[in-house]
Scaffold this motif. Structure first.
Motif, short mmCIF file in Angstrom:
data_model
loop_
_atom_site.label_atom_id
_atom_site.label_comp_id
_atom_site.label_asym_id
_atom_site.label_seq_id
_atom_site.Cartn_x
_atom_site.Cartn_y
_atom_site.Cartn_z
N LEU A 123 0.80 -1.38 0.06
CA LEU A 123 0.02 -0.06 0.15
C LEU A 123 0.89 1.25 -0.02
CD1 LEU A 123 -2.72 -0.79 2.59
CD2 LEU A 123 -3.16 -0.30 0.03
N ASP A 124 2.05 1.42 0.62
CA ASP A 124 2.77 2.57 0.59
C ASP A 124 3.60 2.72 -0.68
OD1 ASP A 124 2.78 2.72 3.53
OD2 ASP A 124 4.31 1.20 3.93
N LEU A 125 3.79 1.50 -1.33
CA LEU A 125 4.47 1.78 -2.61
C LEU A 125 3.23 2.17 -3.53
CD1 LEU A 125 6.77 -1.50 -2.48
CD2 LEU A 125 7.34 0.94 -2.31
N GLU A 126 1.96 1.74 -3.28
CA GLU A 126 1.02 2.20 -4.32
C GLU A 126 0.79 3.55 -3.99
OE1 GLU A 126 -1.31 -1.97 -4.47
OE2 GLU A 126 -2.47 -0.37 -3.67
N MET A 127 0.89 4.07 -2.75
CA MET A 127 0.71 5.45 -2.71
C MET A 127 1.93 6.34 -3.07
SD MET A 127 -1.09 8.19 -1.30
CE MET A 127 -2.11 7.07 -0.18
N ILE A 128 3.14 5.80 -3.08
CA ILE A 128 4.25 6.61 -3.86
C ILE A 128 4.00 6.78 -5.16
CG2 ILE A 128 6.52 6.52 -4.42
CD1 ILE A 128 7.27 5.25 -1.57
#
Ligand code: GDP
Length: 188
Positions: A123-128
């Protein structure tokens, strides 16, 4: 950074008159429980400014903090709390996306807080990725480094750096106040 004043202004869930001014906005986002509120408190030098909690998923609004009467720190709801009901997840997503991607507001920086023990999640990588698509200026804060054993510290940080790409990474501990000056100089 010399903090003369740090005030909670209000919680908002949609575009708000408090943001219709020239004050710079610095948004804090991250997975629920990564330590957003604690990082804001450590920056402001006030342990009670933003509410911190052991129970994730409780902030369901964007909390506005005014620093030195001159700029805002915005504490956005955390994402990725698996146990939250679908309705709440949808609501939080609408608040986060509404502010970051659908409003006309411009952030000086978006500070993405991750838990350094876990590293960036899917999810963090998707947010980035989304932030990049919207041309946001990102700083990644790897919080809770006080919990990493010194024998694996370098490897862990290197690993996070490799995953987040070109963005500035600040190893951080809200608990020990490690990295506060570096983060201030990135955002102010
Ligand atoms: P938020 O949900 O992202 O706003 O997270 P909180 O700021 O409420 O913090 C979640 C939990 O992590 C709390 O129990 C904090 O005390 C703890 N925490 C936050 N930052 C740190 C840190 O730098 N080190 C350690 N050891 N614990 C932290």
């Amino acid at each position: 950074m010399n903090i003369k004043s740090a005030k909670f202004i209000k919680g908002i869930v949609k575009p708000d008159v408090s943001l219709e001014n020239d004050l710079l906005q610095i948004a804090f986002i991250g997975r629920s429980n990564a330590g957003k509120s604690s990082v804001i408190n450590s920056l402001a030098g006030d342990k009670k400014l933003a509410r911190t909690s052991n129970s994730p998923g409780r902030t369901q609004q964007i909390n506005l903090f005014l620093i030195n009467d001159s700029f805002y720190l915005l504490d956005l709801p955390g994402y990725g709390y698996a146990k939250a009901p679908e309705k709440i997840k949808e609501l939080l997503k609408n608040i986060i996306y509404g502010y970051l991607f659908e409003s006309q507001y411009v952030q000086k920086k978006v500070v993405l807080i991750i838990d350094s023990r876990i590293g960036p999640t899917k999810l963090d990588l998707e947010m980035i990725d989304l932030l990049e698509q919207h041309k946001k200026n990102i700083v990644v804060v790897a919080n809770k480094v006080d919990k990493i054993k010194s024998s694996v510290y370098q490897k862990r940080i290197k690993n996070i750096r490799e995953k987040i790409g070109k963005h500035t990474l600040i190893p951080y501990s809200a608990e020990k106040k490690t990295g506060t000056e570096e983060l201030w100089s990135e955002i102010s």
